[in-house]
Design a protein around this motif. Structure first.
Motif, PDB file in Angstrom:
ATOM      1  N   LEU A   1       0.809  -1.214   0.000  1.00  0.00           N
ATOM      2  CA  LEU A   1       0.000   0.000   0.000  1.00  0.00           C
ATOM      3  C   LEU A   1       0.849   1.274   0.000  1.00  0.00           C
ATOM      4  CD1 LEU A   1      -2.853  -0.972   2.494  1.00  0.00           C
ATOM      5  CD2 LEU A   1      -2.806  -1.202   0.010  1.00  0.00           C
ATOM      6  N   ALA A   2       2.071   1.194   0.521  1.00  0.00           N
ATOM      7  CA  ALA A   2       2.901   2.394   0.646  1.00  0.00           C
ATOM      8  C   ALA A   2       3.917   2.551  -0.476  1.00  0.00           C
ATOM      9  CB  ALA A   2       3.636   2.393   1.993  1.00  0.00           C
ATOM     10  N   LEU A   3       4.490   1.434  -0.930  1.00  0.00           N
ATOM     11  CA  LEU A   3       5.614   1.525  -1.854  1.00  0.00           C
ATOM     12  C   LEU A   3       5.266   2.161  -3.197  1.00  0.00           C
ATOM     13  CD1 LEU A   3       8.601   0.927  -1.898  1.00  0.00           C
ATOM     14  CD2 LEU A   3       8.093  -1.323  -2.877  1.00  0.00           C
ATOM     15  N   PRO A   4       4.172   1.779  -3.869  1.00  0.00           N
ATOM     16  CA  PRO A   4       3.865   2.433  -5.152  1.00  0.00           C
ATOM     17  C   PRO A   4       3.713   3.946  -5.033  1.00  0.00           C
ATOM     18  CG  PRO A   4       2.527   0.460  -4.880  1.00  0.00           C
ATOM     19  CD  PRO A   4       3.200   0.708  -3.565  1.00  0.00           C
ATOM     20  N   LYS A   5       3.057   4.385  -3.959  1.00  0.00           N
ATOM     21  CA  LYS A   5       2.876   5.830  -3.765  1.00  0.00           C
ATOM     22  C   LYS A   5       4.212   6.500  -3.480  1.00  0.00           C
ATOM     23  CE  LYS A   5      -0.134   9.080  -1.319  1.00  0.00           C
ATOM     24  NZ  LYS A   5      -1.244   9.188  -0.344  1.00  0.00           N
ATOM     25  N   ALA A   6       5.055   5.851  -2.687  1.00  0.00           N
ATOM     26  CA  ALA A   6       6.369   6.428  -2.388  1.00  0.00           C
ATOM     27  C   ALA A   6       7.210   6.545  -3.651  1.00  0.00           C
ATOM     28  CB  ALA A   6       7.083   5.576  -1.342  1.00  0.00           C
ATOM     29  N   ILE A   7       7.228   5.492  -4.474  1.00  0.00           N
ATOM     30  CA  ILE A   7       8.001   5.526  -5.716  1.00  0.00           C
ATOM     31  C   ILE A   7       7.485   6.629  -6.630  1.00  0.00           C
ATOM     32  CG2 ILE A   7       8.531   4.235  -7.824  1.00  0.00           C
ATOM     33  CD1 ILE A   7       8.571   1.708  -6.119  1.00  0.00           C
TER      34      ILE A   7
END
Length: 487
Positions: free
Chosen positions: A236-242
């Motif tokens: 849930l966090a990694l795609p948005k962070a990238i």
């Protein structure tokens, strides 16, 4: 410009911040939110599909209302994105008024939505941090900054309330089942999530004590919910962070390009594409500072002959063409070490660092010939050539030493004339730091150009289309000393 998924190419994103209208940027933010909501929806669908295997880790009875809420919010954000993509058809006044409302309608529900998802999937510093900071940073780029700042503060307030809620007896819903600790602690509320996870990690570690983790032992780790929920938070966090990092990388590239473009326009003459006068003088000063012992420094001032007649006869457009083509001729004839700038009007300043007088005379004469041979084509039936007059001056190493000595004497005299500090004797000669003893006068560039200009006027008086050396004009050693060493 309507906003849809096919429009989300990388090149389009890199231009969105500066080139798109406010309504389009807001629509783009709505699409980004919709993509995040869709990711949450897919996670719910995945858990539902594998509920037999994941039922030990997830409270399935809480999954259904969350899934339904995510679906409703997805439809809501989809409607906003569709409406914003067509908002620009309205008049500017109405559009700006409505856009403020639609921006608030977009970001305020999203703030409550993301806070709810963070609580429901079990508070994670990774997930919460990326959503909190990343969402605010993205909002700052795409909507009004004051709105992004206010919803950022609102989200902080919601997270703080969620953290404090259990202290007041309020148990917030949480999808996570803690399989290891369930027999010991019959509590899965939000407050104890991090503590219980730490206990579960400790128990999971004891399973592999003294054993190297390999593929065959992964099944042992899956007996707990640790692996599943950590993977969920990363998902849930990694795609948005990238994506946020990519957007800011793109923004920095845009800012670098803008900086280079600004410097180019600030330092370059727009017509001739040469350095402008200010930047040419700046580089000339720097070249003088970097001049090594034993090196000469030559300056050429070039002026086109009868340029006013060219403007009067052919027009200013042809005159601009002449300036551009002469500038190209100079650029092609000179090396990269030369500093070529448009000094003003039809005058060009050519600085030749570490170039002797004889070498500079050869270069100047070759430039004169190249310009006179160049044909300016007005159209298919008419063409003409131009000539140039050049004034040259070479600042020799001996003159540089002489001027530095005179400069040092002047500074010492000024220091001696200053009032002496109380209790200290006055000295007629004050010692200067070594760096002050190697300085040329601050107006050295103007002096050298002025001397070359005198030679240029002499070339004009002698009939134009020729090179005149100021060094040859001032054959008397005394006159050279007075002109250059006197301060």
């Amino acid at each position: 410009m309507s906003v849809s998924f096919p429009h989300l190419g990388y090149k389009r994103l890199s231009r969105a911040i500066f080139e798109w209208q406010a309504a389009d940027r807001t629509a783009l933010l709505a699409v980004f939110i919709l993509m995040e909501v869709f990711l949450h929806w897919l996670w719910c669908a995945f858990v539902w599909w594998y509920q037999d295997a994941l039922g030990a880790y997830v409270y399935i009875h809480l999954l259904y209302p969350l899934w339904f809420g995510i679906t409703v919010m997805g439809v809501f954000f989809w409607g906003i994105a569709r409406h914003l993509s067509h908002l620009k058809r309205q008049t500017t006044a109405i559009k700006n008024k409505n856009l403020n409302k639609w921006q608030l309608l977009l970001v305020v529900p999203y703030t409550f939505y993301i806070a709810t998802v963070i609580i429901m999937v079990g508070y994670s510093s990774l997930f919460a941090g990326v959503s909190l900071v990343g969402g605010a940073m993205l909002g700052m780029m795409l909507i009004k900054r004051r709105y992004a700042w206010r919803v950022f503060l609102l989200q902080i307030a919601l997270i703080l309330l969620a953290i404090l809620a259990p202290y007041f007896g309020i148990h917030l819903p949480n999808l996570r089942q803690l399989t290891f600790v369930y027999p010991f602690l019959d509590s899965q509320n939000y407050l104890t999530y991090n503590e219980l996870m730490a206990i579960e990690n400790t128990l999971a570690t004891s399973v592999f004590k003294g054993v190297t983790l390999d593929w065959s032992s992964i099944s042992e780790l899956q007996r707990s919910s640790t692996f599943f929920w950590r993977a969920t938070h990363v998902l849930l966090a990694l795609p948005k962070a990238i994506f946020i990092v990519y957007m800011f990388r793109t923004l920095l590239l845009i800012l670098d390009d803008s900086k280079n473009e600004i410097l180019k326009h600030a330092n370059q003459d727009e017509l001739t594409q040469l350095k402008n006068r200010r930047y040419g003088l700046t580089q000339m000063k720097q070249a003088l500072k970097e001049l090594q012992d034993g090196q000469d420094f030559s300056v050429i001032l070039l002026d086109l002959d009868w340029f006013k007649d060219i403007n009067d006869t052919y027009g200013h457009e042809v005159g601009d063409q002449v300036l551009f083509e002469v500038a190209q001729t100079l650029t092609q004839a000179l090396t990269d070490a030369a500093i070529v700038s448009r000094y003003g009007g039809e005058e060009f300043l050519i600085v030749l660092p570490a170039t002797s007088h004889d070498g500079a005379m050869l270069i100047a004469e070759q430039l004169r010939k190249d310009i006179s041979k160049h044909i300016i084509k007005v159209d298919d039936n008419e063409a003409f050539s131009v000539t140039a007059s050049l004034g040259l001056y070479t600042f020799t190493h001996e003159q540089s030493v002489c001027m530095k000595q005179a400069r040092t004497e002047q500074l010492q005299l000024e220091a001696a004339l200053q009032p002496a500090p109380a209790g200290k004797p006055r000295h007629h000669r004050s010692a200067l730091p070594p760096e002050y003893q190697t300085l040329l006068p601050p107006d050295i560039c103007q002096r050298l150009i002025c001397t070359a200009d005198k030679a240029l006027y002499e070339a004009k008086d002698r009939g134009r289309d020729q090179v005149v050396s100021a060094n040859h004009m001032f054959v008397s050693e005394n006159s050279r000393h007075v002109m250059l060493c006197g301060i």
